[in-house]
Design an enzyme around this catalytic site. Sequence first.
Site, PDB file in Angstrom:
ATOM      1  N   ARG A  26     -13.005  -9.246   1.130  1.00 10.28           N
ATOM      2  CA  ARG A  26     -12.258  -8.935   1.438  1.00 10.28           C
ATOM      3  C   ARG A  26     -10.708 -10.371   1.087  1.00 10.28           C
ATOM      4  NH1 ARG A  26     -10.296  -3.970   1.727  1.00 10.28           N
ATOM      5  NH2 ARG A  26      -8.833  -4.094   0.729  1.00 10.28           N
ATOM      6  N   GLN A  58      -9.951  -4.046  -4.097  1.00 14.51           N
ATOM      7  CA  GLN A  58     -10.610  -3.854  -3.482  1.00 14.51           C
ATOM      8  C   GLN A  58     -12.157  -3.835  -4.357  1.00 14.51           C
ATOM      9  OE1 GLN A  58     -11.988  -1.731  -0.557  1.00 14.51           O
ATOM     10  NE2 GLN A  58     -13.904  -2.306  -1.144  1.00 14.51           N
ATOM     11  N   ASP A 108     -17.464   6.726  -2.134  1.00 13.43           N
ATOM     12  CA  ASP A 108     -15.951   6.746  -0.691  1.00 13.43           C
ATOM     13  C   ASP A 108     -16.010   7.745  -0.602  1.00 13.43           C
ATOM     14  OD1 ASP A 108     -13.423   5.853   0.177  1.00 13.43           O
ATOM     15  OD2 ASP A 108     -12.494   6.271  -2.196  1.00 13.43           O
ATOM     16  N   ARG A 167       1.008  -0.983   0.290  1.00 14.34           N
ATOM     17  CA  ARG A 167      -0.299  -0.145  -0.300  1.00 14.34           C
ATOM     18  C   ARG A 167       0.379   1.517  -0.296  1.00 14.34           C
ATOM     19  NH1 ARG A 167      -5.794   1.190   3.255  1.00 14.34           N
ATOM     20  NH2 ARG A 167      -6.268  -0.298   2.097  1.00 14.34           N
ATOM     21  N   HIS A 181      -6.992   0.695  -7.210  1.00 15.37           N
ATOM     22  CA  HIS A 181      -7.154  -0.085  -5.246  1.00 15.37           C
ATOM     23  C   HIS A 181      -7.916  -1.428  -6.507  1.00 15.37           C
ATOM     24  CE1 HIS A 181      -8.054  -1.392  -1.278  1.00 15.37           C
ATOM     25  NE2 HIS A 181      -8.536  -0.580  -1.035  1.00 15.37           N
ATOM     26  N   CYS A 203     -16.510   1.427  -0.104  1.00 13.90           N
ATOM     27  CA  CYS A 203     -15.337   0.156   0.611  1.00 13.90           C
ATOM     28  C   CYS A 203     -14.754   0.316   1.871  1.00 13.90           C
ATOM     29  CB  CYS A 203     -14.007   0.356  -0.239  1.00 13.90           C
ATOM     30  SG  CYS A 203     -13.971   2.350   0.052  1.00 13.90           S
TER      31      CYS A 203
HETATM   32  N1   CP Z   1     -11.551  -0.107   2.365  1.00 20.18           N
HETATM   33  C1   CP Z   1      -9.824  -0.378   2.423  1.00 20.18           C
HETATM   34  O1   CP Z   1      -8.927  -0.931   2.131  1.00 20.18           O
HETATM   35  O2   CP Z   1      -9.955  -0.633   4.755  1.00 20.18           O
HETATM   36  P1   CP Z   1      -8.280  -0.256   5.504  1.00 20.18           P
HETATM   37  O3   CP Z   1      -7.810   1.454   4.236  1.00 20.18           O
HETATM   38  O4   CP Z   1      -9.058  -0.349   5.931  1.00 20.18           O
HETATM   39  O5   CP Z   1      -7.735  -1.113   5.153  1.00 20.18           O
HETATM   40  N1  NVA Z   2     -10.421   6.949  -1.578  1.00 17.63           N
HETATM   41  C1  NVA Z   2      -9.656   6.404   0.096  1.00 17.63           C
HETATM   42  C2  NVA Z   2      -9.718   4.474   0.027  1.00 17.63           C
HETATM   43  C3  NVA Z   2      -9.689   4.311   1.410  1.00 17.63           C
HETATM   44  C4  NVA Z   2      -9.356   2.371   1.194  1.00 17.63           C
HETATM   45  C5  NVA Z   2      -8.430   6.075   0.155  1.00 17.63           C
HETATM   46  O1  NVA Z   2      -7.541   6.116  -1.029  1.00 17.63           O
HETATM   47  O2  NVA Z   2      -8.342   7.154   1.227  1.00 17.63           O
END
Ligand code: CP
Ligand code: NVA
Length: 302
Positions: A288, A130, A221, A100, A127, A260
């Site tokens: 997930r 997801q 989101d 990430r 993502h 999400c």
């Molecule tokens: N939806 C998602 O990726 O959640 P987290 O940021 O908690 O991993």
């Molecule tokens: N769009 C959001 C998704 C979090 C899971 C972010 O990148 O923070």
Amino acid sequence: MRHLLTGFEFSQDEYLAVLEEAAAMKKDPAAFADTLKGRAAAIMFEKPSLRTRTTFEIALFRLGAHGVYLDLQGGDLGKRESIGDYARNLSRWTDCLVGRVFSQHTLEELAATGSVPVINALSDLYHPAQAIADYMTIKEHLGTLEGTSLAYVGDGNNVANSLLVAGAALGVNVSCFCPLGHGPDIQIFNKAAEIAKKHGCKLEVVADPSKIQGFDALYTDTWVSMGDNTPLDQVKKIFMPYQINDTLVAQSGAKCVLHCLPAHRGYEITDEVMDGPLSVVFDEAENRLHIHMALLAMLIEK
Ligand code: CP
Ligand code: NVA
């Protein structure tokens, strides 16, 4: 060797195979307990996570493998040693790098310099894991994906981009309702739209939220993603017409509502909808885990 960096790597058949495998794993996880016996993955996170970190760790455990969590939230990746050397070291001990990251380039560099598969666990642009879990959830609730319609409402961010990419491959009509200047990445949209054509579905970006009518599923989101320090209240005025509330759900005709997570209740979604009868957000969070199991089993070479 295969990576999951953007979601464009997978054909329709591969997406369908992941969905099918994840459904089998959901039904009978014990049957897959030795799938990756003795293997390991590094889970490297430059940003916070609840769902993604937890589900990757548990997915590895359920497959007989081990996940090593590397907390990079102090901004260490590429600082103490180069990203390339990081990847070369980890490739000697592990079978997969789950990352990430702030920048998509970091994942590309890990993939280019390491010698094990890299899985995108969220970047500035995508993502993908997801989005696959989201389509698994929609399939569970609608019974099918091909020809269904999804309205993504809010900020055209990494999640929106990935819903377009995976939706195009799976034959889903995806409409993004976003304020002007907040739409999905145009290059990703155009590339996904070409794929959509091949699968008989359509992608679009629309600014006017009054057009959110006749959709099977609704999705939202956060209005401000991780890494962007803009206070939510600062963007509230432009995004409020895109809030998923009871009125918008009724107007859309949707049969299920996704997010999400994490949710900012009272901003992009109301309590009534999050906790209401059409909300599938916790099924989505659960999925997930099953999707990560299927992805790890598919990408880690046996
Ligand atoms: N939806 C998602 O990726 O959640 P987290 O940021 O908690 O991993
Ligand atoms: N769009 C959001 C998704 C979090 C899971 C972010 O990148 O923070």
